[in-house]
Design a protein around this motif. Structure first.
Motif, PDB file in Angstrom:
ATOM      1  N   GLU A  33       2.514  -5.824   1.353  1.00 50.98           N
ATOM      2  CA  GLU A  33       2.470  -6.919   0.406  1.00 50.98           C
ATOM      3  C   GLU A  33       2.221  -6.804  -0.989  1.00 50.98           C
ATOM      4  OE1 GLU A  33       2.331  -9.783  -0.462  1.00 50.98           O
ATOM      5  OE2 GLU A  33       1.058 -11.045   0.597  1.00 50.98           O
ATOM      6  N   TYR A  34       2.873  -7.397  -1.797  1.00 51.31           N
ATOM      7  CA  TYR A  34       2.621  -7.239  -3.379  1.00 51.31           C
ATOM      8  C   TYR A  34       1.485  -6.932  -3.969  1.00 51.31           C
ATOM      9  CZ  TYR A  34       7.587  -7.969  -3.632  1.00 51.31           C
ATOM     10  OH  TYR A  34       8.963  -7.831  -3.484  1.00 51.31           O
ATOM     11  N   ARG A  35       0.979  -5.911  -4.730  1.00 52.23           N
ATOM     12  CA  ARG A  35      -0.784  -5.655  -5.235  1.00 52.23           C
ATOM     13  C   ARG A  35      -0.697  -6.452  -6.291  1.00 52.23           C
ATOM     14  NH1 ARG A  35      -5.595  -5.114  -4.871  1.00 52.23           N
ATOM     15  NH2 ARG A  35      -6.440  -4.267  -7.114  1.00 52.23           N
TER      16      ARG A  35
ATOM     17  N   HIS B 106       3.179  -2.166  -7.750  1.00 53.65           N
ATOM     18  CA  HIS B 106       2.903  -1.749  -7.029  1.00 53.65           C
ATOM     19  C   HIS B 106       2.859  -2.066  -5.592  1.00 53.65           C
ATOM     20  CE1 HIS B 106       1.370   0.229 -11.014  1.00 53.65           C
ATOM     21  NE2 HIS B 106       1.810   1.836 -10.019  1.00 53.65           N
ATOM     22  N   VAL B 107       2.291  -1.738  -4.593  1.00 54.68           N
ATOM     23  CA  VAL B 107       2.595  -2.438  -2.953  1.00 54.68           C
ATOM     24  C   VAL B 107       1.548  -2.115  -1.714  1.00 54.68           C
ATOM     25  CG1 VAL B 107       5.078  -3.422  -3.557  1.00 54.68           C
ATOM     26  CG2 VAL B 107       4.510  -1.398  -2.250  1.00 54.68           C
TER      27      VAL B 107
ATOM     28  N   VAL C  93       9.418  -8.673 -11.486  1.00 53.33           N
ATOM     29  CA  VAL C  93       8.432  -7.958 -10.550  1.00 53.33           C
ATOM     30  C   VAL C  93       7.496  -6.820  -9.998  1.00 53.33           C
ATOM     31  CG1 VAL C  93       9.511  -6.459  -7.638  1.00 53.33           C
ATOM     32  CG2 VAL C  93      11.206  -8.189  -9.603  1.00 53.33           C
ATOM     33  N   PRO C  94       6.262  -6.839  -9.450  1.00 53.60           N
ATOM     34  CA  PRO C  94       5.154  -6.051  -9.388  1.00 53.60           C
ATOM     35  C   PRO C  94       5.726  -4.508  -9.119  1.00 53.60           C
ATOM     36  CG  PRO C  94       4.367  -7.891  -7.760  1.00 53.60           C
ATOM     37  CD  PRO C  94       6.172  -8.031  -8.178  1.00 53.60           C
TER      38      PRO C  94
ATOM     39  N   SER D  56       4.936 -14.021  -2.735  1.00 49.23           N
ATOM     40  CA  SER D  56       3.202 -12.985  -1.760  1.00 49.23           C
ATOM     41  C   SER D  56       4.346 -13.548   0.052  1.00 49.23           C
ATOM     42  CB  SER D  56       1.828 -14.069  -1.930  1.00 49.23           C
ATOM     43  OG  SER D  56       1.911 -14.791  -1.087  1.00 49.23           O
TER      44      SER D  56
ATOM     45  N   ASN E  74      14.929  -6.843  -4.725  1.00 49.53           N
ATOM     46  CA  ASN E  74      13.769  -7.382  -4.987  1.00 49.53           C
ATOM     47  C   ASN E  74      13.806  -8.060  -6.696  1.00 49.53           C
ATOM     48  OD1 ASN E  74      11.892  -7.102  -2.676  1.00 49.53           O
ATOM     49  ND2 ASN E  74      12.165  -5.580  -2.974  1.00 49.53           N
TER      50      ASN E  74
ATOM     51  N   LEU F  41       6.791   0.945  -6.783  1.00 51.26           N
ATOM     52  CA  LEU F  41       8.199   0.846  -5.918  1.00 51.26           C
ATOM     53  C   LEU F  41       9.310   1.362  -6.754  1.00 51.26           C
ATOM     54  CD1 LEU F  41       7.994  -2.812  -5.808  1.00 51.26           C
ATOM     55  CD2 LEU F  41       8.054  -1.198  -3.414  1.00 51.26           C
TER      56      LEU F  41
ATOM     57  N   GLY G  23      -3.472  -8.010  -0.716  1.00 44.24           N
ATOM     58  CA  GLY G  23      -3.083  -7.812  -2.179  1.00 44.24           C
ATOM     59  C   GLY G  23      -3.328  -7.673  -3.670  1.00 44.24           C
TER      60      GLY G  23
END
Length: 265
Positions: A68-70, A178-179, A175-176, A79, A165, A157, A104
């Protein structure tokens, strides 16, 4: 590692659906590890069809998602919580308490990751883990150089993955970075793994995964060491395999006692 090559993504997804459906039928309490992205969508649609039209029952199944994306709330359009409910869970009879996706938004990330690992163990371990592969060879969000013994944790990432993404988010800047992802070691603990890859853009990573050396530079290559992994490909994703003809021959000439779900049992 069993490599199964079919003509296109539709045919390949049917083989994957056979494997999943056979497991759930034989073991109604199966624990499934699930993946997101475009690759498993045809598989999920086929499982939904079999549930609706053939009575495939998921009422005792437990699921754990890879990642999941942080920083994304559950209802965020990008999400993975929302993805999984819209693309699969809203259409099956998996009880919501049996659905697990990394959080996340967790305040204490290390504790949330440890709790996720404990939940997998408490559920009896993952019976079948679905996987895709990134163009840089990542599985889950375990980017190149990830420890091959890693557990669920936060990851940063790579630029490659952010670019891949960007279309979902409307640009790379959104795009986040961290994940939260299952680790390579967590994935390898699964009793079976089922990796799907479609399209020519995955061909190089697939060839390195299947026929190259095992290396943290290409995390998916560790699956060579897994005792029971299916790699299900369309012709485009298989196009750089040096032993492609051999894999096709083996699949078409399996002994009769191995016939069954996708002939991949």
């Amino acid at each position: 590692m069993e490599v199964i090559i079919r003509a296109d993504s539709s045919a390949a997804s049917l083989v994957a659906a056979d494997i999943v459906a056979t497991l759930v039928t034989r073991n109604p309490r199966a624990v499934l590890g699930l993946a997101t992205g475009n690759t498993p969508l045809l598989l999920y649609r086929e499982l939904i069809r079999r549930h609706r039209e053939e009575g495939l029952d998921f009422s005792k199944v437990t699921t754990f998602n890879l990642d999941e994306y942080r920083g994304l709330p559950h209802d965020h359009p990008c999400s993975y919580h929302r993805f999984m409910w819209e693309k699969l869970f809203d259409h099956l009879n998996v009880p919501p308490p049996r659905v697990h996706v990394p959080d996340g938004m967790a305040e204490d990330v290390p504790e949330a990751c440890e709790a996720y690992e404990r939940a997998i163990v408490d559920a009896g371990g993952i019976d079948l883990q679905l996987l895709g592969i990134g163009t840089n060879g990542h599985i889950g969000f375990n980017e190149p150089s990830s420890s091959l013994a890693s557990r669920t944790r936060i990851k940063t990432l790579s630029r490659n993955t952010i670019a891949a993404n960007a279309g979902f988010f409307g640009g790379e800047s959104r795009v986040p970075r961290h994940v939260i992802t299952m680790g390579v070691g967590t994935i390898m603990d699964s009793r079976r793994c089922l990796l799907m890859a479609f399209g020519e853009d995955k061909a190089s990573a697939v060839a390195q995964m299947v026929e190259g050396p095992v290396s943290a530079r290409l995390p998916a290559s560790v699956l060579q060491l897994h005792p029971r992994t299916y790699v299900i490909l369309d012709e485009a994703a298989a196009s750089r395999l040096e032993l492609g003809d051999y894999y096709r021959w083996v699949y078409e000439h399996k002994p009769a006692w191995q016939a069954g779900a996708g002939r991949g049992k």
